[in-house]
Motif scaffolding. Sequence first.
Motif, PDB file in Angstrom:
ATOM      1  N   THR A  54     -20.710  19.778  46.646  1.00 56.61           N
ATOM      2  CA  THR A  54     -19.435  19.265  46.123  1.00 56.61           C
ATOM      3  C   THR A  54     -18.292  19.726  47.038  1.00 56.61           C
ATOM      4  N   GLY A  55     -17.237  18.930  47.072  1.00 55.57           N
ATOM      5  CA  GLY A  55     -16.092  19.278  47.930  1.00 55.57           C
ATOM      6  C   GLY A  55     -16.484  19.316  49.393  1.00 55.57           C
ATOM      7  N   ALA A  56     -17.262  18.315  49.813  1.00 56.86           N
ATOM      8  CA  ALA A  56     -17.834  18.337  51.170  1.00 56.86           C
ATOM      9  C   ALA A  56     -16.988  17.576  52.189  1.00 56.86           C
ATOM     10  N   ILE A 111     -15.162  24.641  54.031  1.00 58.43           N
ATOM     11  CA  ILE A 111     -16.487  25.266  54.006  1.00 58.43           C
ATOM     12  C   ILE A 111     -17.536  24.299  53.458  1.00 58.43           C
ATOM     13  N   GLY A 112     -17.140  23.465  52.500  1.00 59.36           N
ATOM     14  CA  GLY A 112     -18.086  22.503  51.926  1.00 59.36           C
ATOM     15  C   GLY A 112     -18.574  21.505  52.960  1.00 59.36           C
ATOM     16  N   ARG A 113     -17.648  21.043  53.784  1.00 58.12           N
ATOM     17  CA  ARG A 113     -18.002  20.085  54.831  1.00 58.12           C
ATOM     18  C   ARG A 113     -19.009  20.725  55.814  1.00 58.12           C
ATOM     19  N   LEU A 127     -17.418  11.850  44.338  1.00 56.09           N
ATOM     20  CA  LEU A 127     -17.642  12.870  43.311  1.00 56.09           C
ATOM     21  C   LEU A 127     -16.400  13.727  43.105  1.00 56.09           C
ATOM     22  N   ASP A 128     -15.595  13.290  42.122  1.00 56.45           N
ATOM     23  CA  ASP A 128     -14.530  14.166  41.618  1.00 56.45           C
ATOM     24  C   ASP A 128     -15.182  14.947  40.491  1.00 56.45           C
ATOM     25  N   VAL A 129     -15.293  16.247  40.645  1.00 52.67           N
ATOM     26  CA  VAL A 129     -16.071  17.048  39.681  1.00 52.67           C
ATOM     27  C   VAL A 129     -15.403  17.128  38.304  1.00 52.67           C
ATOM     28  N   ASN A 133     -19.330  23.892  45.453  1.00 55.35           N
ATOM     29  CA  ASN A 133     -18.344  24.426  46.401  1.00 55.35           C
ATOM     30  C   ASN A 133     -16.900  24.059  46.039  1.00 55.35           C
ATOM     31  N   ALA A 134     -16.709  22.900  45.408  1.00 50.52           N
ATOM     32  CA  ALA A 134     -15.341  22.408  45.165  1.00 50.52           C
ATOM     33  C   ALA A 134     -14.542  23.398  44.332  1.00 50.52           C
ATOM     34  N   ALA A 135     -13.324  23.641  44.745  1.00 43.83           N
ATOM     35  CA  ALA A 135     -12.430  24.521  43.983  1.00 43.83           C
ATOM     36  C   ALA A 135     -11.007  24.285  44.442  1.00 43.83           C
ATOM     37  N   GLU A 155     -10.244  23.673  35.673  1.00 43.77           N
ATOM     38  CA  GLU A 155     -10.748  22.297  35.562  1.00 43.77           C
ATOM     39  C   GLU A 155     -11.750  21.995  36.683  1.00 43.77           C
ATOM     40  N   VAL A 156     -11.413  22.427  37.908  1.00 41.99           N
ATOM     41  CA  VAL A 156     -12.290  22.144  39.056  1.00 41.99           C
ATOM     42  C   VAL A 156     -13.360  23.232  39.190  1.00 41.99           C
ATOM     43  N   GLY A 157     -12.911  24.491  39.227  1.00 43.10           N
ATOM     44  CA  GLY A 157     -13.813  25.587  39.621  1.00 43.10           C
ATOM     45  C   GLY A 157     -14.701  26.127  38.527  1.00 43.10           C
ATOM     46  N   ASN A 164     -23.402  28.895  44.066  1.00 48.93           N
ATOM     47  CA  ASN A 164     -22.029  28.800  43.574  1.00 48.93           C
ATOM     48  C   ASN A 164     -21.106  29.552  44.524  1.00 48.93           C
ATOM     49  N   MET A 165     -20.099  28.842  45.020  1.00 49.13           N
ATOM     50  CA  MET A 165     -19.136  29.441  45.958  1.00 49.13           C
ATOM     51  C   MET A 165     -18.114  30.254  45.190  1.00 49.13           C
ATOM     52  N   THR A 166     -18.155  31.553  45.354  1.00 48.84           N
ATOM     53  CA  THR A 166     -17.224  32.407  44.654  1.00 48.84           C
ATOM     54  C   THR A 166     -16.433  33.218  45.678  1.00 48.84           C
ATOM     55  N   THR A 167     -15.890  34.331  45.272  1.00 47.76           N
ATOM     56  CA  THR A 167     -15.106  35.181  46.170  1.00 47.76           C
ATOM     57  C   THR A 167     -15.183  36.620  45.684  1.00 47.76           C
ATOM     58  N   GLY A 171     -16.501  34.911  52.639  1.00 46.86           N
ATOM     59  CA  GLY A 171     -15.600  35.709  53.471  1.00 46.86           C
ATOM     60  C   GLY A 171     -14.278  34.975  53.636  1.00 46.86           C
ATOM     61  N   HIS A 172     -13.336  35.628  54.296  1.00 46.22           N
ATOM     62  CA  HIS A 172     -11.983  35.057  54.442  1.00 46.22           C
ATOM     63  C   HIS A 172     -11.981  34.051  55.591  1.00 46.22           C
ATOM     64  N   CYS A 173     -12.007  32.775  55.248  1.00 53.47           N
ATOM     65  CA  CYS A 173     -12.185  31.728  56.263  1.00 53.47           C
ATOM     66  C   CYS A 173     -10.894  30.934  56.467  1.00 53.47           C
ATOM     67  N   ALA A 174     -10.699  30.488  57.685  1.00 53.29           N
ATOM     68  CA  ALA A 174      -9.521  29.689  58.023  1.00 53.29           C
ATOM     69  C   ALA A 174      -9.740  28.252  57.571  1.00 53.29           C
TER      70      ALA A 174
HETATM   71  N1  LIG Z   1     -11.552  29.884  52.531  1.00 50.80           N
HETATM   72  C1  LIG Z   1     -11.830  31.101  52.093  1.00 50.80           C
HETATM   73  O1  LIG Z   1     -11.448  32.121  52.694  1.00 50.80           O
HETATM   74  C2  LIG Z   1     -12.643  31.275  50.841  1.00 50.80           C
HETATM   75  C3  LIG Z   1     -12.923  32.599  50.437  1.00 50.80           C
HETATM   76  C4  LIG Z   1     -13.685  32.791  49.289  1.00 50.80           C
HETATM   77  C5  LIG Z   1     -14.166  31.686  48.593  1.00 50.80           C
HETATM   78  N2  LIG Z   1     -13.876  30.423  49.012  1.00 50.80           N
HETATM   79  C6  LIG Z   1     -14.418  29.306  48.227  1.00 50.80           C
HETATM   80  O2  LIG Z   1     -15.113  28.431  49.080  1.00 50.80           O
HETATM   81  C7  LIG Z   1     -15.026  27.090  48.579  1.00 50.80           C
HETATM   82  C8  LIG Z   1     -14.481  26.163  49.639  1.00 50.80           C
HETATM   83  O3  LIG Z   1     -13.169  26.607  49.983  1.00 50.80           O
HETATM   84  P1  LIG Z   1     -12.386  26.046  51.243  1.00 50.80           P
HETATM   85  O4  LIG Z   1     -11.689  27.219  51.807  1.00 50.80           O
HETATM   86  O5  LIG Z   1     -13.256  25.215  52.081  1.00 50.80           O
HETATM   87  O6  LIG Z   1     -11.281  25.130  50.495  1.00 50.80           O
HETATM   88  P2  LIG Z   1     -10.540  23.799  50.947  1.00 50.80           P
HETATM   89  O7  LIG Z   1     -10.511  23.658  52.410  1.00 50.80           O
HETATM   90  O8  LIG Z   1      -9.260  23.816  50.173  1.00 50.80           O
HETATM   91  O9  LIG Z   1     -11.489  22.637  50.358  1.00 50.80           O
HETATM   92  C9  LIG Z   1     -11.630  22.488  48.991  1.00 50.80           C
HETATM   93  C10 LIG Z   1     -12.605  21.367  48.745  1.00 50.80           C
HETATM   94  O10 LIG Z   1     -12.703  21.180  47.319  1.00 50.80           O
HETATM   95  C11 LIG Z   1     -12.533  19.799  47.061  1.00 50.80           C
HETATM   96  N3  LIG Z   1     -12.010  19.516  45.735  1.00 50.80           N
HETATM   97  C12 LIG Z   1     -10.846  19.927  45.176  1.00 50.80           C
HETATM   98  N4  LIG Z   1     -10.724  19.392  43.949  1.00 50.80           N
HETATM   99  C13 LIG Z   1     -11.828  18.640  43.736  1.00 50.80           C
HETATM  100  C14 LIG Z   1     -12.288  17.838  42.665  1.00 50.80           C
HETATM  101  N5  LIG Z   1     -11.573  17.681  41.543  1.00 50.80           N
HETATM  102  N6  LIG Z   1     -13.498  17.238  42.781  1.00 50.80           N
HETATM  103  C15 LIG Z   1     -14.227  17.369  43.902  1.00 50.80           C
HETATM  104  N7  LIG Z   1     -13.834  18.079  44.968  1.00 50.80           N
HETATM  105  C16 LIG Z   1     -12.649  18.722  44.872  1.00 50.80           C
HETATM  106  C17 LIG Z   1     -11.600  19.291  48.132  1.00 50.80           C
HETATM  107  O11 LIG Z   1     -11.738  17.896  48.215  1.00 50.80           O
HETATM  108  P3  LIG Z   1     -10.551  16.932  48.780  1.00 50.80           P
HETATM  109  O12 LIG Z   1     -10.658  17.003  50.278  1.00 50.80           O
HETATM  110  O13 LIG Z   1     -10.886  15.605  48.211  1.00 50.80           O
HETATM  111  O14 LIG Z   1      -9.255  17.501  48.264  1.00 50.80           O
HETATM  112  C18 LIG Z   1     -12.135  20.036  49.339  1.00 50.80           C
HETATM  113  O15 LIG Z   1     -13.240  19.377  49.890  1.00 50.80           O
HETATM  114  C19 LIG Z   1     -14.145  27.178  47.326  1.00 50.80           C
HETATM  115  O16 LIG Z   1     -14.973  27.313  46.199  1.00 50.80           O
HETATM  116  C20 LIG Z   1     -13.352  28.451  47.558  1.00 50.80           C
HETATM  117  O17 LIG Z   1     -12.899  29.009  46.346  1.00 50.80           O
HETATM  118  C21 LIG Z   1     -13.112  30.201  50.119  1.00 50.80           C
END
Ligand SMILES: NC(=O)c1ccc[n+]([C@@H]2O[C@H](COP(=O)([O-])OP(=O)(O)OC[C@H]3O[C@@H](n4cnc5c(N)ncnc54)[C@H](OP(=O)(O)O)[C@@H]3O)[C@@H](O)[C@H]2O)c1
Length: 229
Positions: free
Chosen positions: A7-9, A13-15, A47-49, A75-77, A99-101, A126-129, A183-186
């Motif tokens: 989800t959220g691909a 990170i999801g992609r 897929l809107d979760v 993954n979506a959040a 609602e999302v996470g 499950n993608m958490t932190t 981890g802390h990702c850009a």
């Molecule tokens: N980045 C970090 O440092 C970090 C650290 C700890 C945990 N995480 C976790 O890793 C996961 C990915 O984070 P990220 O950093 O890659 O975030 P991101 O770049 O903001 O991407 C979030 C993804 O979630 C999707 N999304 C949001 N609302 C949605 C919905 N209603 N239905 C389906 N998809 C939805 C977005 O889709 P759209 O493109 O359509 O908006 C996007 O693909 C999350 O669970 C985040 O909490 C990230």
Amino acid sequence: MKIALVTGAGRGIGRETARQLAEREMIVFAGVREENHAPEGTRPILLDVTDPAAVASAAKIVGEEFGRLDVLVNNAATCGDFGMTPAEVTAKHMRATYEVGVFGVVTVTHAMIPLLRAAGEARIVNMTTRLASISLTSAGDDLNVAWPMLAYNSAKSALNALTVLYANELRGSGILVNAVDPGHCATDLTGHTGSRTAAEGAAVAVRMATLGGDGPTGTFSSQEGPIPW
Ligand SMILES: NC(=O)c1ccc[n+]([C@@H]2O[C@H](COP(=O)([O-])OP(=O)(O)OC[C@H]3O[C@@H](n4cnc5c(N)ncnc54)[C@H](OP(=O)(O)O)[C@@H]3O)[C@@H](O)[C@H]2O)c1
């Protein structure tokens, strides 16, 4: 070939997770809200979760073609309260983030469990932190104290609880359920401040998505190892 759904691909990170799973010769459904955002080598699935009809439709598509799902990455959040203090956060921020996470994860997981059971051996990631760790937060951990997001962190604590509850019910079924901190990702979520790449974060999820049958279930870990709940 194994069948995976992320989800959220569409970005972040999801992609990368979807892309890396596809590189491992899986057929990967990339859950996206815009079809053209799916990474190359994957199959876009709208897929809107938060939309139960979209989730049901995704389960139908996977079920009708393959009759099973081997890997689900929740993954979506979103983070509705980035940079806010707990006292500033309202129930509106909480609802949007949950609602999302949280509710989105339950909607997707509930819909996919029959397909995961049909796979015999399946993995849920499950993608958490680490910010979700109540132990670290209450112990005054520097990072958790520096980022006290009421909505985001507690939504991920709820996700951690879901992980353990699903893992316990599914123990012995061949379905392993684990929570990972990338981890802390850009990425967009962090305003591109993280020191790790999305690909490095994704690798943590991919490891748990490709566990052998003797792998753990009901765990919370990062690349460095277990994180206290
Ligand atoms: N980045 C970090 O440092 C970090 C650290 C700890 C945990 N995480 C976790 O890793 C996961 C990915 O984070 P990220 O950093 O890659 O975030 P991101 O770049 O903001 O991407 C979030 C993804 O979630 C999707 N999304 C949001 N609302 C949605 C919905 N209603 N239905 C389906 N998809 C939805 C977005 O889709 P759209 O493109 O359509 O908006 C996007 O693909 C999350 O669970 C985040 O909490 C990230």
